[in-house]
Write an enzyme that holds these catalytic residues in place. Structure first.
Site, PDB file in Angstrom:
ATOM      1  N   GLU A   1      44.942  40.382  28.305  1.00 54.79           N
ATOM      2  CA  GLU A   1      46.293  40.893  28.109  1.00 54.79           C
ATOM      3  C   GLU A   1      46.784  40.569  26.705  1.00 54.79           C
ATOM      4  O   GLU A   1      46.666  39.449  26.229  1.00 54.79           O
ATOM      5  CB  GLU A   1      47.250  40.263  29.136  1.00 54.79           C
ATOM      6  CG  GLU A   1      46.906  40.599  30.573  1.00 54.79           C
ATOM      7  CD  GLU A   1      47.139  42.065  30.912  1.00 54.79           C
ATOM      8  OE1 GLU A   1      47.834  42.756  30.124  1.00 54.79           O
ATOM      9  OE2 GLU A   1      46.635  42.510  31.969  1.00 54.79           O
TER      10      GLU A   1
ATOM     11  N   ARG B   1      57.491  44.191  43.001  1.00 56.13           N
ATOM     12  CA  ARG B   1      57.361  45.361  43.877  1.00 56.13           C
ATOM     13  C   ARG B   1      57.185  44.906  45.322  1.00 56.13           C
ATOM     14  O   ARG B   1      57.607  45.557  46.257  1.00 56.13           O
ATOM     15  CB  ARG B   1      56.146  46.168  43.402  1.00 56.13           C
ATOM     16  CG  ARG B   1      55.959  47.526  44.014  1.00 56.13           C
ATOM     17  CD  ARG B   1      54.796  48.264  43.322  1.00 56.13           C
ATOM     18  NE  ARG B   1      53.644  47.417  43.080  1.00 56.13           N
ATOM     19  CZ  ARG B   1      52.727  47.114  43.992  1.00 56.13           C
ATOM     20  NH1 ARG B   1      52.822  47.585  45.210  1.00 56.13           N
ATOM     21  NH2 ARG B   1      51.707  46.335  43.690  1.00 56.13           N
TER      22      ARG B   1
ATOM     23  N   CYS C   1      51.666  37.350  37.759  1.00 53.33           N
ATOM     24  CA  CYS C   1      50.720  37.145  36.650  1.00 53.33           C
ATOM     25  C   CYS C   1      51.459  37.125  35.324  1.00 53.33           C
ATOM     26  O   CYS C   1      51.265  36.229  34.500  1.00 53.33           O
ATOM     27  CB  CYS C   1      49.634  38.217  36.650  1.00 53.33           C
ATOM     28  SG  CYS C   1      48.447  37.979  37.975  1.00 53.33           S
TER      29      CYS C   1
ATOM     30  N   HIS D   1      43.237  39.755  33.176  1.00 56.26           N
ATOM     31  CA  HIS D   1      43.165  40.328  34.520  1.00 56.26           C
ATOM     32  C   HIS D   1      41.720  40.737  34.811  1.00 56.26           C
ATOM     33  O   HIS D   1      41.050  41.332  33.960  1.00 56.26           O
ATOM     34  CB  HIS D   1      44.059  41.570  34.649  1.00 56.26           C
ATOM     35  CG  HIS D   1      45.430  41.276  35.161  1.00 56.26           C
ATOM     36  ND1 HIS D   1      46.580  41.496  34.431  1.00 56.26           N
ATOM     37  CD2 HIS D   1      45.848  40.786  36.371  1.00 56.26           C
ATOM     38  CE1 HIS D   1      47.629  41.146  35.153  1.00 56.26           C
ATOM     39  NE2 HIS D   1      47.223  40.716  36.330  1.00 56.26           N
TER      40      HIS D   1
HETATM   41  N1  PCA Z   1      47.617  39.196  40.619  1.00 62.35           N
HETATM   42  C1  PCA Z   1      49.048  39.381  40.664  1.00 62.35           C
HETATM   43  C2  PCA Z   1      49.629  38.026  40.982  1.00 62.35           C
HETATM   44  C3  PCA Z   1      48.477  37.184  41.417  1.00 62.35           C
HETATM   45  C4  PCA Z   1      47.280  37.956  41.072  1.00 62.35           C
HETATM   46  O1  PCA Z   1      46.108  37.554  41.180  1.00 62.35           O
HETATM   47  C5  PCA Z   1      49.596  40.014  39.392  1.00 62.35           C
HETATM   48  O2  PCA Z   1      48.866  40.765  38.714  1.00 62.35           O
HETATM   49  O3  PCA Z   1      50.759  39.794  39.056  1.00 62.35           O
END
Ligand code: PCA
Length: 209
Positions: A82, A92, A145, A171
């Site tokens: 990111e 959401r 996240c 991610h």
């Molecule tokens: N993904 C979520 C929160 C925890 C995770 O593993 C997110 O992308 O916000």
């Protein structure tokens, strides 16, 4: 003992039995240790505020050179470091403690955003060279996240006692897109390139997320 890297993943959420982010962190740690690095791992709860607080406490305790927080982004088609954290919470679905903040700041006194201090372009290039699908992502969303990512960058930017610690967020996609062994190998490659790359590679192309 000094710590080279603090790696975090998340607990399962949204009814899932596992969270691929934690599985990849768990599996990457022994591989990094085999390469001689000192690694601390932490599984964070999917809870606004509390997850960032736990991460901050771990950063203060271990003072790692590098912090890489990892989360699951189920719809994505590759590993996505990111680029930027944004100062907003907009859920959401409720988090694992039942909270659903809408249009709230992560830090009331914080700036609108922070850039990752990881070399996101060099990380993507390292994965591409290894045949692992990867792209820079321009948004970590507005759920837990991003909350953790923003809290981490705010902490590292504002606490002088932590000066010099670099950090960011990655991610990983669901396991049917990139399996856990490959995601773990990708984390190893990204940590290793981040440790030796302080100035990011000037590669063109902010990819689509
Ligand atoms: N993904 C979520 C929160 C925890 C995770 O593993 C997110 O992308 O916000």
């Amino acid at each position: 003992m000094t710590t080279d890297v603090l790696l975090t993943g998340f607990a399962p959420f949204a009814g899932a039995a596992v969270n691929e982010s934690w599985e990849s962190v768990r599996d990457a740690a022994p591989l990094l240790r085999a390469d001689g690095l000192t690694v601390v791992t932490l599984e964070l709860p999917v809870e606004f505020g509390r997850a960032g607080d736990l991460l901050a406490a771990a950063v203060r305790t271990h003072r790692p050179s590098l912090v890489v927080a990892v989360g699951l982004a189920a719809g994505r088609t590759g590993i996505t470091p990111e680029r930027v954290a944004v100062n907003v919470r907009d859920a959401r679905i409720p988090d694992n403690a039942g909270a659903s903040p809408v249009d709230e700041p992560v830090a009331a006194d914080g700036p609108v955003g922070y850039f990752s201090t990881l070399p996101v372009k060099a990380m993507v290039a390292a994965l591409a060279a290894d045949g692992i699908p990867a792209a820079v992502s321009q948004t970590a969303g507005t759920y837990v996240c991003n909350d953790v990512f923003y809290a981490l960058q705010h902490l590292l930017a504002t606490d002088e006692a932590l000066a010099g610690i670099r950090g960011g967020f990655v991610h990983v996609p669901a396991a049917d897109v990139v399996g856990s062994p490959t995601a773990a190998r990708a984390l190893v490659a990204m940590v290793e390139v981040a440790l030796r790359t302080v100035v990011d590679a000037p590669l063109a192309g902010g990819a689509e997320h």
